[in-house]
Scaffold this active site. Sequence first.
Site, PDB file in Angstrom:
ATOM      1  N   MET A  30       0.541  -1.211  -0.070  1.00 42.70           N
ATOM      2  CA  MET A  30      -0.199  -0.232   0.376  1.00 42.70           C
ATOM      3  C   MET A  30       0.266   1.399   0.441  1.00 42.70           C
ATOM      4  O   MET A  30       0.313   2.291   0.374  1.00 42.70           O
ATOM      5  CB  MET A  30      -1.259   0.162   1.217  1.00 42.70           C
ATOM      6  CG  MET A  30      -1.984  -1.132   1.198  1.00 42.70           C
ATOM      7  SD  MET A  30      -3.676  -1.004   2.019  1.00 42.70           S
ATOM      8  CE  MET A  30      -3.037  -0.670   3.432  1.00 42.70           C
ATOM      9  N   ALA A  32       4.407   3.931   0.896  1.00 45.70           N
ATOM     10  CA  ALA A  32       4.887   4.296   2.008  1.00 45.70           C
ATOM     11  C   ALA A  32       6.215   2.739   3.117  1.00 45.70           C
ATOM     12  O   ALA A  32       6.126   2.723   3.397  1.00 45.70           O
ATOM     13  CB  ALA A  32       4.256   4.740   3.059  1.00 45.70           C
ATOM     14  N   LEU A  33       6.602   2.481   1.123  1.00 48.56           N
ATOM     15  CA  LEU A  33       7.840   1.760   1.633  1.00 48.56           C
ATOM     16  C   LEU A  33       8.434   1.991   2.349  1.00 48.56           C
ATOM     17  O   LEU A  33       9.265   2.986   2.332  1.00 48.56           O
ATOM     18  CB  LEU A  33       8.446   1.771   0.344  1.00 48.56           C
ATOM     19  CG  LEU A  33       6.963   1.148  -1.041  1.00 48.56           C
ATOM     20  CD1 LEU A  33       8.236   1.378  -2.468  1.00 48.56           C
ATOM     21  CD2 LEU A  33       6.430  -0.286  -0.731  1.00 48.56           C
ATOM     22  N   HIS A  37       9.767  -3.564   3.598  1.00 51.11           N
ATOM     23  CA  HIS A  37       9.094  -3.930   1.737  1.00 51.11           C
ATOM     24  C   HIS A  37      10.318  -4.383   1.233  1.00 51.11           C
ATOM     25  O   HIS A  37      10.132  -5.247   0.691  1.00 51.11           O
ATOM     26  CB  HIS A  37       8.201  -2.761   1.534  1.00 51.11           C
ATOM     27  CG  HIS A  37       7.050  -2.361   2.133  1.00 51.11           C
ATOM     28  ND1 HIS A  37       6.733  -0.814   2.344  1.00 51.11           N
ATOM     29  CD2 HIS A  37       5.660  -2.871   2.114  1.00 51.11           C
ATOM     30  CE1 HIS A  37       5.682  -1.299   2.942  1.00 51.11           C
ATOM     31  NE2 HIS A  37       5.046  -2.191   3.187  1.00 51.11           N
ATOM     32  N   GLN A  61     -10.242  -2.627   2.823  1.00 45.96           N
ATOM     33  CA  GLN A  61      -9.717  -3.143   3.799  1.00 45.96           C
ATOM     34  C   GLN A  61      -9.728  -2.085   5.193  1.00 45.96           C
ATOM     35  O   GLN A  61      -8.427  -2.276   6.082  1.00 45.96           O
ATOM     36  CB  GLN A  61      -7.999  -4.080   3.511  1.00 45.96           C
ATOM     37  CG  GLN A  61      -7.363  -2.710   3.365  1.00 45.96           C
ATOM     38  CD  GLN A  61      -5.928  -3.903   2.391  1.00 45.96           C
ATOM     39  OE1 GLN A  61      -6.152  -4.915   1.338  1.00 45.96           O
ATOM     40  NE2 GLN A  61      -5.037  -4.338   3.360  1.00 45.96           N
ATOM     41  N   SER A 189       4.429   0.768   7.386  1.00 48.02           N
ATOM     42  CA  SER A 189       4.158   2.043   7.356  1.00 48.02           C
ATOM     43  C   SER A 189       3.829   3.193   7.961  1.00 48.02           C
ATOM     44  O   SER A 189       3.458   4.274   8.685  1.00 48.02           O
ATOM     45  CB  SER A 189       3.424   2.242   5.635  1.00 48.02           C
ATOM     46  OG  SER A 189       4.481   1.537   5.083  1.00 48.02           O
TER      47      SER A 189
END
Length: 283
Positions: A30, A32-33, A37, A61, A189
């Site tokens: 999603m 905002a690595l 990640h 979600q 994140s």
Amino acid sequence: MKIFYNKKDLRAYLGTSRSDSETVGFVPTMGALHEGHLSLIEKGLSQNALVVVSIFVNPTQFNNAEDLKNYPRTLERDVTLLKTLSKDKIVVYAPTVEDIYSDLVISESFSYDGLEHEMEGKFRAGHFDGVGTIVKRLLDIVEPESAYFGEKDFQQLMIIKKLAEKHNIPVKIVGCKIHREVDGLAMSSRNERLKPEYRNAAPFIYKTLKSAKQKFGTKSANKVTEWVINQFANHGLLELEYFTIADEKTLKPIKRRSNTKKYRAFIAVFADDIRLIDNIALK
């Protein structure tokens, strides 16, 4: 680095760029690595000729509209980070909501043989329907040989394995170890949104998990749970939502310890209005 904003162009590219002998890995995110990640992507790069990284804040979600609104969206920064790993072996898929859902932004209903009713499922109504909806759609779009997920969301990892099994999706779901900050806080994140005093307090979560693991060697699950509850009751900043010791396979809370089963401790904690989760394998 190739960046695609719709599934039609992505599928066309994948159809022409992959040979019969090459495999494609997939890491859904999603955005905002962070280093967590990147560790998943590095794993994918070590096992595949190409890795597709999706960056999509999935609305179905989130059961908290404010959480969805505040979730960080940092595509330009994310792409810069990805380029430090590879400029030609990573493909970014950053779709719009319309590209994924067309005009109907709703979740499908899924059954995961009861896995969805434990822990997160009890506190986040409909969450795993949203997870199943987006993961299934992304797997159908990318058609990877392998997909990589972190063990920080261990319940989600087990549910996605069940999803692939029940829907006969030809993909290998690979779980990767939790990536932590130097002070032990599981990378997320959401950590970026923590106020300084809460960020300083948050490593207490992992510290407590490690102590719980040690105590589980000599004490019952009930005694360990009581101890954890007391630790947070006496903490000035962090609020415990749940702590559970569960069977790794079924995710059901332990009733009677068995030497033939693997157990894991799961925890969810509020740091102000930021919800943090973590877990640890138990012996």
